[in-house]
Write an enzyme that holds these catalytic residues in place. Structure first.
Site, short mmCIF file in Angstrom:
data_model
loop_
_atom_site.label_atom_id
_atom_site.label_comp_id
_atom_site.label_asym_id
_atom_site.label_seq_id
_atom_site.Cartn_x
_atom_site.Cartn_y
_atom_site.Cartn_z
N GLU A 43 34.14 31.52 31.42
CA GLU A 43 34.11 32.89 30.91
C GLU A 43 35.01 32.98 29.67
O GLU A 43 36.07 32.37 29.64
CB GLU A 43 34.63 33.85 31.99
CG GLU A 43 34.49 35.32 31.61
CD GLU A 43 35.13 36.25 32.64
OE1 GLU A 43 36.11 35.83 33.29
OE2 GLU A 43 34.67 37.39 32.77
N LYS A 113 27.64 40.50 33.52
CA LYS A 113 28.60 40.63 34.63
C LYS A 113 28.55 42.03 35.24
O LYS A 113 28.68 43.04 34.53
CB LYS A 113 30.01 40.33 34.11
CG LYS A 113 31.09 40.24 35.17
CD LYS A 113 32.46 39.99 34.50
CE LYS A 113 33.56 39.67 35.50
NZ LYS A 113 34.90 39.63 34.83
N CYS A 156 33.19 35.05 37.32
CA CYS A 156 34.60 35.34 37.62
C CYS A 156 34.81 36.31 38.78
O CYS A 156 34.61 35.95 39.94
CB CYS A 156 35.28 35.83 36.35
SG CYS A 156 37.08 35.75 36.39
O1 LIG Z 1 42.62 37.87 31.15
C1 LIG Z 1 41.85 37.92 30.22
O2 LIG Z 1 42.15 38.41 29.12
C2 LIG Z 1 40.50 37.33 30.41
N1 LIG Z 1 39.97 37.64 31.71
C3 LIG Z 1 38.72 38.05 31.80
O3 LIG Z 1 38.06 38.11 30.81
C4 LIG Z 1 38.09 38.49 33.10
C5 LIG Z 1 37.86 39.97 33.01
S1 LIG Z 1 39.34 40.88 32.66
N2 LIG Z 1 38.91 38.14 34.21
C6 LIG Z 1 38.53 38.27 35.49
O4 LIG Z 1 37.44 38.70 35.85
C7 LIG Z 1 39.60 37.81 36.46
C8 LIG Z 1 39.28 37.97 37.93
C9 LIG Z 1 40.45 37.53 38.73
O5 LIG Z 1 41.37 36.93 38.25
C10 LIG Z 1 40.48 37.84 40.17
O6 LIG Z 1 39.46 38.27 40.75
O7 LIG Z 1 41.55 37.66 40.76
#
Ligand SMILES: O=C(O)CNC(=O)[C@H](CS)NC(=O)CCC(=O)C(=O)O
Length: 276
Positions: A43, A113, A156
């Site tokens: 991702e 997503k 994710c």
């Molecule tokens: O951090 C960033 O800037 C990049 N992360 C992402 O792009 C994405 C959406 S904010 N991260 C997740 O979905 C983490 C899920 C997760 O960590 C969980 O389910 O515990």
């Protein structure tokens, strides 16, 4: 479907499109040298930075990323999955979109997503993915590949929602992608457990490309890109450094496990396929 090698790429993407694409190609190149025919990128592989910057640059990121995936798939003659990347949508939002591209450069599957990461973590980091991302409203597809089996998709945070994976299993998915940018904080306790659970309960292979390390500011991800077999055994784990998790996907192994543990045949409560 024959036996083949799949690779889950692990990288540290930055708020820099060009650098990320260069890094991604280096890992694709190595994966292909090691024999992988199906390669997954995590991702946000093409851009991981401030939300506002992401939205502002989204038109360029989307165009360059799609072109990159098609060029790489053709150049290396592989089937290539690009974990989520931002694609401009309405109201100054983007979708977090995944693409599967074949060796001819054609798009084989696409998914936006569905579950957005709006969470305040105990470590002080707050995530508000819905501030910039428009949630997908449809189940991910299952792409029936003659070569690689029935491929299912997710991104994710989706990994916390087993009903999505059961839907994929109801569509006869055999190999399921979970490209991620899991936080370091949640990842240490949840990442591997969730991947193994999704593999075991659906007796399916899981291919989970991952982000790792420090990307910008306080954004730190967990790493441990991995490939899990249908019994739940971790076949490959990339650890903490950028690199690859490579493993054999075997239809014989899949059939054996589904015979040894026929839980999919014992579905009682979700035998009707939910409509998209
Ligand atoms: O951090 C960033 O800037 C990049 N992360 C992402 O792009 C994405 C959406 S904010 N991260 C997740 O979905 C983490 C899920 C997760 O960590 C969980 O389910 O515990």
């Amino acid at each position: 479907m024959k036996s083949y090698l799949a690779a889950a790429v692990q990288m540290t993407s930055l708020p820099d499109l060009e650098k990320n694409l260069t890094q991604a190609e280096e890992w694709i190149d190595l994966a292909v040298r090691r024999g992988a025919e199906l390669v997954g990128l995590p991702e946000n592989f093409s851009f991981l930075g401030e939300e506002a910057q992401k939205v502002q640059q989204a038109p360029e990121i989307a165009e360059r990323t799609e072109k990159f995936l098609k060029t790489m798939a053709q150049r290396y003659q592989i089937t290539l999955l690009g974990g989520g990347f931002p694609v401009p949508a309405e109201h100054n939002h983007v979708t977090n979109t995944l693409l599967l591209v074949g060796p001819d450069g054609q798009t084989l599957a696409q998914y936006n997503k569905v579950h957005l990461f709006d969470v305040d973590l105990p470590d002080g980091n707050t995530y508000q993915e819905s501030a910039t991302v428009l949630a997908g409203r449809e189940y991910p597809p299952v792409y029936d590949s003659e070569r690689f089996g029935r491929l299912g998709f997710s991104i994710c945070y989706d990994v916390r929602f087993p009903e999505l994976y059961r839907h994929l299993a109801n569509q006869s998915a055999e190999v399921i992608f979970v490209p991620a940018a899991f936080t370091a904080f949640t990842g240490k306790d949840h990442w591997q457990v969730l991947l193994q659970a999704r593999a075991i309960e659906n007796t399916a292979y899981i291919i989970a490309p991952a982000q790792t390390g420090v990307h910008y500011g306080r954004r730190q991800t967990h790493g441990h890109a991995m490939i899990v077999d249908p019994w739940g055994i971790v076949l490959a784990n990339a650890g903490r450094e950028p690199g690859l998790a490579i493993a054999e996907i075997s239809p014989r192994r899949l059939a054996t496990v589904r015979q040894q543990m026929p839980c999919l045949q014992h579905r009682v409560l979700s035998t009707t396929v939910p409509s998209a």
